[in-house]
Structure formats: structure tokens, C-alpha cells
Design a protein around this motif. Structure first.
Motif, short mmCIF file in Angstrom:
data_model
loop_
_atom_site.label_atom_id
_atom_site.label_comp_id
_atom_site.label_asym_id
_atom_site.label_seq_id
_atom_site.Cartn_x
_atom_site.Cartn_y
_atom_site.Cartn_z
N THR A 195 1.55 6.73 -6.77
CA THR A 195 0.48 7.69 -7.03
C THR A 195 1.00 9.12 -6.94
O THR A 195 0.69 9.96 -7.78
CB THR A 195 -0.68 7.48 -6.03
OG1 THR A 195 -1.18 6.14 -6.16
CG2 THR A 195 -1.81 8.46 -6.31
N VAL A 196 1.80 9.39 -5.91
CA VAL A 196 2.37 10.73 -5.75
C VAL A 196 3.28 11.06 -6.93
O VAL A 196 3.26 12.17 -7.46
CB VAL A 196 3.16 10.81 -4.42
CG1 VAL A 196 3.94 12.12 -4.35
CG2 VAL A 196 2.21 10.69 -3.24
N ARG A 212 -7.83 8.83 -11.89
CA ARG A 212 -8.18 8.00 -10.73
C ARG A 212 -9.57 8.35 -10.21
O ARG A 212 -10.02 7.78 -9.22
CB ARG A 212 -7.18 8.21 -9.58
CG ARG A 212 -5.77 7.76 -9.90
CD ARG A 212 -4.95 7.66 -8.61
NE ARG A 212 -5.12 8.82 -7.77
CZ ARG A 212 -4.41 9.95 -7.88
NH1 ARG A 212 -3.52 10.05 -8.82
NH2 ARG A 212 -4.63 10.95 -7.06
N ASP A 260 1.18 11.94 -9.87
CA ASP A 260 0.62 13.28 -9.75
C ASP A 260 1.66 14.35 -10.09
O ASP A 260 1.35 15.36 -10.72
CB ASP A 260 0.09 13.51 -8.33
CG ASP A 260 -1.21 12.76 -8.08
OD1 ASP A 260 -1.79 12.28 -9.07
OD2 ASP A 260 -1.63 12.65 -6.91
N ALA A 307 0.83 -1.21 0.00
CA ALA A 307 0.00 0.00 0.00
C ALA A 307 0.87 1.25 0.00
O ALA A 307 0.56 2.24 -0.68
CB ALA A 307 -0.93 -0.01 1.21
N VAL A 308 1.97 1.22 0.76
CA VAL A 308 2.89 2.36 0.79
C VAL A 308 3.53 2.56 -0.58
O VAL A 308 3.65 3.68 -1.08
CB VAL A 308 3.97 2.16 1.88
CG1 VAL A 308 5.05 3.23 1.76
CG2 VAL A 308 3.34 2.18 3.26
N SER A 348 1.05 4.10 -2.91
CA SER A 348 0.84 5.53 -2.65
C SER A 348 2.01 6.35 -3.18
O SER A 348 1.82 7.45 -3.69
CB SER A 348 0.65 5.78 -1.15
OG SER A 348 1.82 5.47 -0.43
N ASP A 349 3.23 5.80 -3.06
CA ASP A 349 4.40 6.50 -3.61
C ASP A 349 4.29 6.62 -5.12
O ASP A 349 4.61 7.66 -5.71
CB ASP A 349 5.69 5.75 -3.24
CG ASP A 349 6.05 5.93 -1.78
OD1 ASP A 349 5.50 6.85 -1.15
OD2 ASP A 349 6.87 5.14 -1.26
#
Length: 320
Positions: A303-304, A318, A307, A296-297, A300-301
Motif C-alpha cells: 500500500t505504501v 482505496r 501511494d 498484513a505487513v 501494508s508495504d
């Protein structure tokens, strides 16, 4: 430094395994991973526990809430908990929490018909799923025939004419939400100690001084060899980092007589379970939960990073 990798590959060495107890070594990692594993075993490995109680008849001396609370704390066998759905996420029952995918039904119907006090125990709970039942603490290897040890966990005691009838729903949960879902009775770890004895300096001590040094340790870490009369290590892992031996050596004017260091990348774990899952399975489930958290981490990385690269377009893709 760019290009330098700090990746480590932890290793586990099993020392002792029983159904409800496990002792193992965790090496080549640091305290953050060791503590993360401990906290996950205590609070984030899912189990099954009674979460809803509907009482039809209760003429016992205990009120409904008291009995419901006691039922919730009865450990249930939870081997299939990892594959079950959380009731809040179950689409089969729209989150109602009462379907075969996210819950198990229990029934209890007991009435005392004699003058002798009747013990209502966890063995009186009838489950709709044979794989989810109250934990049986009977030790078949003990050799005891005493029926008192085979009754299960006492829920309430009934006298003549008193009756208890109820329906209970058990659901999947984690110890972080309520302690009744925690599969661990206790999970501890300690740094593995490295103990060095200065043999040359030890030779300058009399037998009485050696005995005083050995006795200064609250635990049986050191001993005296009956033949050579030398101070030896009996059980290094019994050391509790109390520094009593070091203080005694300094008081004797012999600093450096004994050196004790903690291995910062080696830990000794002791795991005891409630019986809901086996100790070995608890460790494996905890590792699986830890992997899911790391995934999950990582996601998220990613995803950042997306972005930063695509800006509003990435968020729009998304659904943000």
C-alpha cells in the motif's frame, strides 16, 4: 547489499506430544521469531470463554459478580474457535454477540435439597453446542476411581435450600483482551546449549576435583562415568546458564576446562495448555496467526509503495 537475501527457513522437530503438553525444537531462525511465536501462543490464539452471565436466582453465599468471574475463567473446549466470528464483527447478529456464528449458550440450574453440602461444578454447565463444553480434566489412564477427581472445577458450594440458576453466553476472544481467553498455561523457550569438555585438561584433575566440579552445577548437567571415572554430559538441556561450573573451573585454576555456548539459531520450546485446545493445535494455530500478521505487513508495504507511485490517486482508489 543489493541482491543479497537474508531469508531463512525455520524447521520444527517434535520431541514430545500430549494433549496438554508439547516439547519441540525450533531451528534455523532467531530470537525475534521464537519470541513472536511464544507471545502469540499466550495472547493471540483465539479461544472461547464465558463473557456474559445473566443470573436468575442466586441464594448462595457468593455474590453475582464473584460467580460470573469464576464462570469466565472455566476453560472451554475451543477447537472451532478459529472458524468462529468475533462478536464485534458478526453481521448475522449485528454485533449483538448472541447468535450461533459467534456465541454459545450455557445454562446452569442447581438446587441443594439435602443436608449435605452440594458442590456446583463446571460439569453442571449445560451447553447448546456439544463441541464447546467445559474442559474435562479426568485422567482416564490414572486408574483412580475417586469421584472427587471427576467433579470438574468447583464454581460454588450450596447448602440446603440454596439455589443457583443462570444463563451464560460464551464468545470468541484472545488473551490480549482478557486472560480467560488465553489457551496457554505456560509457554517457555531457551537457547539450546552447546557444551564442550576439554578432555586433556580434565585428565589432570583428581576424582575428588571432578566430583566437586560436577556437584557445582545446580542441575544434573554433568555426571561421572562409574567405569572410566570420566566427567560426562548427562543432560545438557538441564543447564540454566548459571555459569556455576565455569566459576568452579576458574576457581580450580582451570579456565577453559568447560566451554558453554548458546546456539543463537536453535530454541527448545515447552508448551502447556489449559485444555481449551490441544498443545499441538495451539502451535499450529499460532503459526497461522503469525502468517496472517506477516501477510498484513506485506499488504501494508504494498500500500505504501502504491501511494509513493500513484500519490493521491492510490488513496482515492482505496476510498481514502
Amino acid at each position: 547489499m543489493e541482491g543479497v537475501s537474508y531469508q531463512r527457513f525455520p524447521r520444527i522437530k517434535i520431541r514430545e506430544v500430549k494433549d496438554d503438553f508439547m516439547k519441540f525444537e525450533l531451528r534455523d531462525t532467531d530470537a525475534s521469531i521464537a519470541n513472536a511465536l511464544r507471545r502469540i501462543m499466550i495472547a493471540e490464539v483465539p479461544t472461547i470463554a464465558i463473557d456474559l452471565v445473566e443470573i436468575e436466582v442466586n441464594s448462595s453465599v457468593l455474590n453475582d459478580e464473584f460467580i460470573s468471574h469464576r464462570l469466565g475463567l472455566v476453560p472451554l473446549t475451543s477447537e472451532r474457535a478459529m472458524s468462529m466470528r468475533f462478536s464485534r464483527d458478526c453481521d448475522a447478529c449485528d454485533g449483538d454477540g448472541q447468535c450461533e456464528y459467534c456465541s454459545v449458550e450455557f445454562y446452569l440450574r442447581v438446587k441443594c435439597l439435602s443436608d449435605q453440602t452440594l458442590d456446583v461444578t463446571s460439569k453442571d454447565l449445560l451447553s447448546s453446542d456439544h463441541t464447546v463444553v467445559p474442559v474435562d480434566y479426568t485422567d482416564a489412564s490414572s486408574g483412580f476411581d475417586n469421584n472427587a477427581t471427576n467433579k470438574g472445577i468447583i464454581i460454588v458450594k450450596l447448602r440446603r435450600g440454596q439455589e443457583l440458576r443462570l444463563r451464560a453466553i460464551a464468545r470468541k476472544g484472545i488473551g490480549k483482551d482478557h486472560a480467560k481467553w488465553s489457551p496457554a498455561a505456560t509457554v517457555t523457550f531457551m537457547y539450546e546449549p552447546e557444551i564442550y569438555i576439554n578432555e586433556d585438561m580434565m585428565e589432570t584433575l583428581s576424582l575428588q576435583e571432578k566430583t566437586e566440579l560436577v556437584d557445582s552445577s545446580p542441575t544434573k548437567v554433568f555426571g561421572i562415568d562409574p567405569d572410566s571415572k570420566q566427567v560426562i554430559l548427562v543432560e545438557p538441556e538441564a543447564y540454566t546458564y548459571d555459569d556455576e561450573v565455569l566459576k568452579k573451573a576458574e576457581a580450580m585454576g582451570k579456565p577453559g576446562l568447560v566451554e558453554i555456548h548458546a546456539k543463537e539459531d536453535s530454541f527448545i520450546f515447552t508448551v502447556e495448555t489449559t485444555g481449551a485446545v490441544k498443545a499441538s493445535q495451539l502451535v499450529l494455530n499460532a503459526i497461522e496467526v503469525l502468517k496472517q500478521k506477516l501477510d498484513a505487513v506485506r499488504l501494508s508495504d504494498d500500500t505504501v509503495e502504491a501511494d509513493d507511485q500513484f500519490g493521491e490517486l492510490g488513496a482515492h482508489m482505496r476510498g481514502g
